[in-house]
Design a protein around this motif. Structure first.
Motif, PDB file in Angstrom:
ATOM      1  N   LYS A  31      54.226  -4.419 -27.382  1.00 41.05           N
ATOM      2  CA  LYS A  31      54.090  -5.343 -28.506  1.00 41.05           C
ATOM      3  C   LYS A  31      52.649  -5.647 -28.856  1.00 41.05           C
ATOM      4  N   ARG A  32      51.744  -5.314 -27.960  1.00 38.37           N
ATOM      5  CA  ARG A  32      50.346  -5.602 -28.213  1.00 38.37           C
ATOM      6  C   ARG A  32      49.761  -4.568 -29.162  1.00 38.37           C
ATOM      7  N   ILE A  33      48.983  -5.039 -30.130  1.00 37.81           N
ATOM      8  CA  ILE A  33      48.368  -4.130 -31.092  1.00 37.81           C
ATOM      9  C   ILE A  33      46.989  -3.776 -30.557  1.00 37.81           C
ATOM     10  N   LEU A  34      46.807  -2.505 -30.188  1.00 36.94           N
ATOM     11  CA  LEU A  34      45.526  -2.101 -29.602  1.00 36.94           C
ATOM     12  C   LEU A  34      44.669  -1.390 -30.640  1.00 36.94           C
ATOM     13  N   ARG A  35      43.370  -1.509 -30.475  1.00 44.12           N
ATOM     14  CA  ARG A  35      42.458  -0.715 -31.287  1.00 44.12           C
ATOM     15  C   ARG A  35      42.661   0.762 -30.967  1.00 44.12           C
ATOM     16  N   VAL A  36      42.334   1.617 -31.921  1.00 47.09           N
ATOM     17  CA  VAL A  36      42.550   3.058 -31.748  1.00 47.09           C
ATOM     18  C   VAL A  36      41.853   3.558 -30.480  1.00 47.09           C
ATOM     19  N   GLU A  37      40.622   3.087 -30.227  1.00 49.75           N
ATOM     20  CA  GLU A  37      39.890   3.603 -29.050  1.00 49.75           C
ATOM     21  C   GLU A  37      40.526   3.180 -27.729  1.00 49.75           C
ATOM     22  N   HIS A  38      41.368   2.148 -27.749  1.00 52.31           N
ATOM     23  CA  HIS A  38      42.102   1.770 -26.537  1.00 52.31           C
ATOM     24  C   HIS A  38      43.475   2.433 -26.509  1.00 52.31           C
ATOM     25  N   ALA A  39      44.066   2.607 -27.679  1.00 55.54           N
ATOM     26  CA  ALA A  39      45.390   3.240 -27.740  1.00 55.54           C
ATOM     27  C   ALA A  39      45.324   4.665 -27.219  1.00 55.54           C
ATOM     28  N   VAL A  40      44.222   5.362 -27.468  1.00 57.69           N
ATOM     29  CA  VAL A  40      44.105   6.774 -27.052  1.00 57.69           C
ATOM     30  C   VAL A  40      44.194   6.919 -25.529  1.00 57.69           C
ATOM     31  N   PRO A  41      43.338   6.242 -24.733  1.00 60.00           N
ATOM     32  CA  PRO A  41      43.490   6.402 -23.286  1.00 60.00           C
ATOM     33  C   PRO A  41      44.826   5.897 -22.754  1.00 60.00           C
ATOM     34  N   VAL A  42      45.359   4.837 -23.373  1.00 60.54           N
ATOM     35  CA  VAL A  42      46.655   4.311 -22.928  1.00 60.54           C
ATOM     36  C   VAL A  42      47.748   5.358 -23.149  1.00 60.54           C
ATOM     37  N   LEU A  43      47.763   5.957 -24.317  1.00 60.03           N
ATOM     38  CA  LEU A  43      48.792   6.961 -24.627  1.00 60.03           C
ATOM     39  C   LEU A  43      48.637   8.198 -23.742  1.00 60.03           C
ATOM     40  N   LEU A  44      47.394   8.659 -23.580  1.00 59.98           N
ATOM     41  CA  LEU A  44      47.167   9.876 -22.780  1.00 59.98           C
ATOM     42  C   LEU A  44      47.570   9.649 -21.332  1.00 59.98           C
ATOM     43  N   SER A  45      47.213   8.469 -20.806  1.00 59.92           N
ATOM     44  CA  SER A  45      47.522   8.162 -19.422  1.00 59.92           C
ATOM     45  C   SER A  45      49.041   8.075 -19.241  1.00 59.92           C
ATOM     46  N   ARG A  46      49.702   7.641 -20.270  1.00 56.45           N
ATOM     47  CA  ARG A  46      51.148   7.483 -20.199  1.00 56.45           C
ATOM     48  C   ARG A  46      51.879   8.825 -20.331  1.00 56.45           C
ATOM     49  N   LEU A  47      51.383   9.668 -21.206  1.00 60.45           N
ATOM     50  CA  LEU A  47      52.081  10.929 -21.487  1.00 60.45           C
ATOM     51  C   LEU A  47      51.936  11.940 -20.352  1.00 60.45           C
ATOM     52  N   PHE A  48      50.782  11.906 -19.633  1.00 58.10           N
ATOM     53  CA  PHE A  48      50.533  12.983 -18.664  1.00 58.10           C
ATOM     54  C   PHE A  48      50.310  12.456 -17.240  1.00 58.10           C
TER      55      PHE A  48
END
Lengths: 236, 236
Positions: free
Chosen positions: B219-236
């Motif tokens: 639910k938290r809205i992250l800035r793009v530069e934070h969303a990228v590491p969060v998504l990558l860490s989650r996907l792989f």
């Protein structure tokens, strides 16, 4: 700013606020708010909801506030981080606060340059600014607790045990003895993050003695400001 | 700089390089390298290993190079990202390259300000500087492929299908129809990341039509530069 933070002294009536500072500027020039528009707001350390613009002048906006939602869930995490150089410190705070961290301890370690402790970014007012930016970005209202410990040994020997009681104790540390950082924990965690140059062996030993297990998250060496979101995303 | 990147024209003999630019400055003033010291090096797009300092003058260092390790594994991921404002663009590149992303497509979407395309950070030389910094940080040698597509519709309709063939197609998009972003995928992924203001409905429809599923990560809205590491860490 995805949420406008409100404080007790913004209220001019039980359900009405008047804003004339940077929040007015944001509502005016970015959101182009007009009378009747609804904006997303949240009370400092309290509920979130909507505010309906009831009046607007050249320098202020008045809004009727309805606060109905509990604040966003926070992460059950204490970050203990070697004080990074000032620009990195700001990045770590803004990222981790946006992600929901509510407890930070910044510490001295052997490889932390002493000059970092003199930086104006550590002053309460500056720190508050960056925390607010992160809360407004994430849509959160709950201010974190941020403390500074300038001496490693007394902190680890006298305070760390109580601070980390009942939590999973992890120290991010690339090294032969470290295991893969666990994923998807649904439990409170205390996470130690070392400085760019790493913790020294004696510091690692002190942490292990205090019940911490050392963990790694791959062969790539990431900057602290990238390691933080990677670790948080992995742990929760 | 956790690895010094070497290029073919650094070699003055089959196993010897001579450096006199910022890499020399780093070896000299940060690493305090002396004759006999071993430094970590890697050949551009090639193997990594060690370099032993054989000579050092006031303006240059010569090193005998032994390259024996394959480069770090990369992520099986193509990032398709709405062009962020220039400072965010740099942060996204530096973080994602350090994490091992080898293919980027930056695109125009309705909520990308056209002026971003004029930024000097998109020039090949500047871009190369930030990519090198990230590779040197992570200990990687393999340069990513970074392309720019200034028109959304032809890109999505004519190129996206071939680009994403055989991959899991995900578009990060907070919204009612989105499911939780999957974790720990061991498969190639094409990941679309929208602009700060989000993708517009028509863009989401085009992506869904192209086989993409929309995903959220909280639910938290992250800035793009934070969303990228969060998504990558989650996907792989």
């Amino acid at each position: 700013m995805n949420l406008i933070l409100l404080f007790e002294d913004d209220f001019i009536a039980p359900d009405t606020v008047r804003l004339s500072d940077r929040r007015f500027a944001h509502a005016d020039s970015v959101l182009k708010a007009a009378v009747g528009d609804e904006l997303r707001v949240g009370l400092c350390n309290g509920k979130t909801g909507t505010a309906t613009v009831t009046a607007k002048t050249e320098g202020a906006v008045e809004m009727r506030v309805a606060l109905e939602h509990e604040p966003l869930a926070s992460l059950p995490l204490t970050i203990i981080c070697a004080l990074p150089r000032p620009p990195t410190f700001v990045k770590v705070i803004e990222c981790a606060v946006a992600m929901g961290v509510k407890k930070f301890v910044f510490i001295q370690t052997a490889r932390v340059e002493k000059s970092y402790w003199q930086s104006p970014v550590l002053l309460a007012e500056k720190l508050r600014y960056h925390v607010m930016r992160a809360l407004e970005q994430a849509g959160d209202t709950v201010f974190p607790d941020i403390v500074f410990k300038k001496r490693f040994k007394p902190f680890v020997e006298d305070e760390l045990s109580a601070l980390s009681a009942g939590t999973r104790k992890l120290a991010a540390h690339p090294g032969a003895g470290s295991r893969e950082c666990p994923r998807g924990l649904n439990a409170p965690v205390t996470l130690v993050i070392g400085p760019e140059g790493g913790l020294i062996p004696h510091e690692v030993e002190s942490l292990v003695k205090a019940g911490f297990e050392t963990v790694t998250f791959g062969k790539r060496i990431l900057r602290v400001e990238h390691a933080v979101p990677v670790l948080l995303s992995r742990l929760f």
